[in-house]
Design an enzyme around this catalytic site. Structure first.
Site, PDB file in Angstrom:
ATOM      1  N   ARG A  83       0.853  -1.188   0.000  1.00 47.31           N
ATOM      2  CA  ARG A  83       0.000   0.000   0.000  1.00 47.31           C
ATOM      3  C   ARG A  83       0.884   1.231   0.000  1.00 47.31           C
ATOM      4  O   ARG A  83       1.727   1.393   0.881  1.00 47.31           O
ATOM      5  CB  ARG A  83      -0.881  -0.006   1.258  1.00 47.31           C
ATOM      6  CG  ARG A  83      -1.509   1.324   1.607  1.00 47.31           C
ATOM      7  CD  ARG A  83      -2.732   1.588   0.773  1.00 47.31           C
ATOM      8  NE  ARG A  83      -3.243   2.950   0.989  1.00 47.31           N
ATOM      9  CZ  ARG A  83      -4.200   3.248   1.881  1.00 47.31           C
ATOM     10  NH1 ARG A  83      -4.732   2.303   2.604  1.00 47.31           N
ATOM     11  NH2 ARG A  83      -4.611   4.479   1.997  1.00 47.31           N
ATOM     12  N   ASP A  95      -7.006  -1.613   1.505  1.00 45.63           N
ATOM     13  CA  ASP A  95      -7.318  -0.680   2.581  1.00 45.63           C
ATOM     14  C   ASP A  95      -8.071  -1.468   3.649  1.00 45.63           C
ATOM     15  O   ASP A  95      -9.038  -2.150   3.314  1.00 45.63           O
ATOM     16  CB  ASP A  95      -8.212   0.429   2.016  1.00 45.63           C
ATOM     17  CG  ASP A  95      -8.240   1.639   2.911  1.00 45.63           C
ATOM     18  OD1 ASP A  95      -7.269   2.387   2.883  1.00 45.63           O
ATOM     19  OD2 ASP A  95      -9.234   1.807   3.635  1.00 45.63           O
TER      20      ASP A  95
HETATM   21  N1  LIG Z   1     -16.568   2.079  -3.117  1.00 41.93           N
HETATM   22  C1  LIG Z   1     -15.516   2.466  -2.370  1.00 41.93           C
HETATM   23  N2  LIG Z   1     -15.152   3.767  -2.348  1.00 41.93           N
HETATM   24  C2  LIG Z   1     -14.096   4.121  -1.580  1.00 41.93           C
HETATM   25  N3  LIG Z   1     -13.525   5.359  -1.384  1.00 41.93           N
HETATM   26  C3  LIG Z   1     -12.500   5.182  -0.535  1.00 41.93           C
HETATM   27  S1  LIG Z   1     -11.493   6.428  -0.007  1.00 41.93           S
HETATM   28  N4  LIG Z   1     -12.375   3.885  -0.177  1.00 41.93           N
HETATM   29  C4  LIG Z   1     -11.344   3.304   0.695  1.00 41.93           C
HETATM   30  C5  LIG Z   1     -11.913   2.922   2.032  1.00 41.93           C
HETATM   31  O1  LIG Z   1     -11.763   3.960   2.927  1.00 41.93           O
HETATM   32  C6  LIG Z   1     -13.376   3.190  -0.815  1.00 41.93           C
HETATM   33  C7  LIG Z   1     -13.781   1.822  -0.839  1.00 41.93           C
HETATM   34  O2  LIG Z   1     -13.201   0.921  -0.185  1.00 41.93           O
HETATM   35  N5  LIG Z   1     -14.850   1.522  -1.633  1.00 41.93           N
END
Ligand SMILES: Nc1nc2nc(S)n(CCO)c2c(=O)[nH]1
Length: 158
Positions: A83, A95
């Site tokens: 990451r 993440d």
């Molecule tokens: N659909 C979606 N949108 C996201 N935006 C972020 S930042 N993240 C990272 C998680 O914080 C995501 C995710 O895991 N999924």
């Protein structure tokens, strides 16, 4: 033993492989016992929308770790999978977010539990429903009221 719920997301490279590798690395951590894994959901990016779609899951696990030890374990999984934090809300190989730790409320510089944005994220709530040990509404109500209390305290209302 402590009940914890983790949200995993990835939108770079071989996304399914990253999820599998993250689960395997979590399983290797002493004191983390994976109990239930949600189905994989393909989701549109939330926040920074100019990036590839994500694969998201939520994992229910039990752990002997403290919340901060668990945070370190999650961060080490992210690092082991390469990451690189370039754009804050940008694409990432993996993440890991801690959503819930028992019914605890934790508010510190680098760790807030329940996760402060979980209630506005369908990519978290839907897979959470798949794995929540208690009826989801009960778990959600407990977490939401905890967050409200924290906010009230924060605003000095209490
Ligand atoms: N659909 C979606 N949108 C996201 N935006 C972020 S930042 N993240 C990272 C998680 O914080 C995501 C995710 O895991 N999924």
């Amino acid at each position: 033993m402590n009940d914890v719920y983790l949200s995993l997301g990835t939108n770079l490279g071989d996304r399914e492989q990253h999820l599998k590798a993250a689960i395997d690395l979590l399983k290797q951590k002493e004191g983390i016992f994976i109990k239930t894994i949600s189905p994989i959901y393909e989701t549109a990016p939330v926040g920074y929308v100019d990036q590839p779609s994500f694969l998201n899951i939520v994992v229910y696990a039990q752990t002997t770790m403290t919340p901060f030890e668990l945070l370190k374990a999650c961060q080490s999984v992210e690092n082991e999978l390469g990451r690189v934090r370039t754009i804050r809300w940008g694409p990432r190989t993996i993440d890991l977010d801690i959503l819930l730790y028992n019914n605890d409320n934790i508010e510190s510089e680098n760790l807030i539990i329940p996760h402060p944005r979980m209630f506005e994220r369908a990519f978290v709530l839907v897979p959470l429903m798949d794995v929540a040990k208690k009826p989801f509404t009960e778990k959600l109500m407990q977490a939401e009221s905890a967050l409200k209390n924290m906010n009230l305290e924060q605003e000095g209302i209490r």
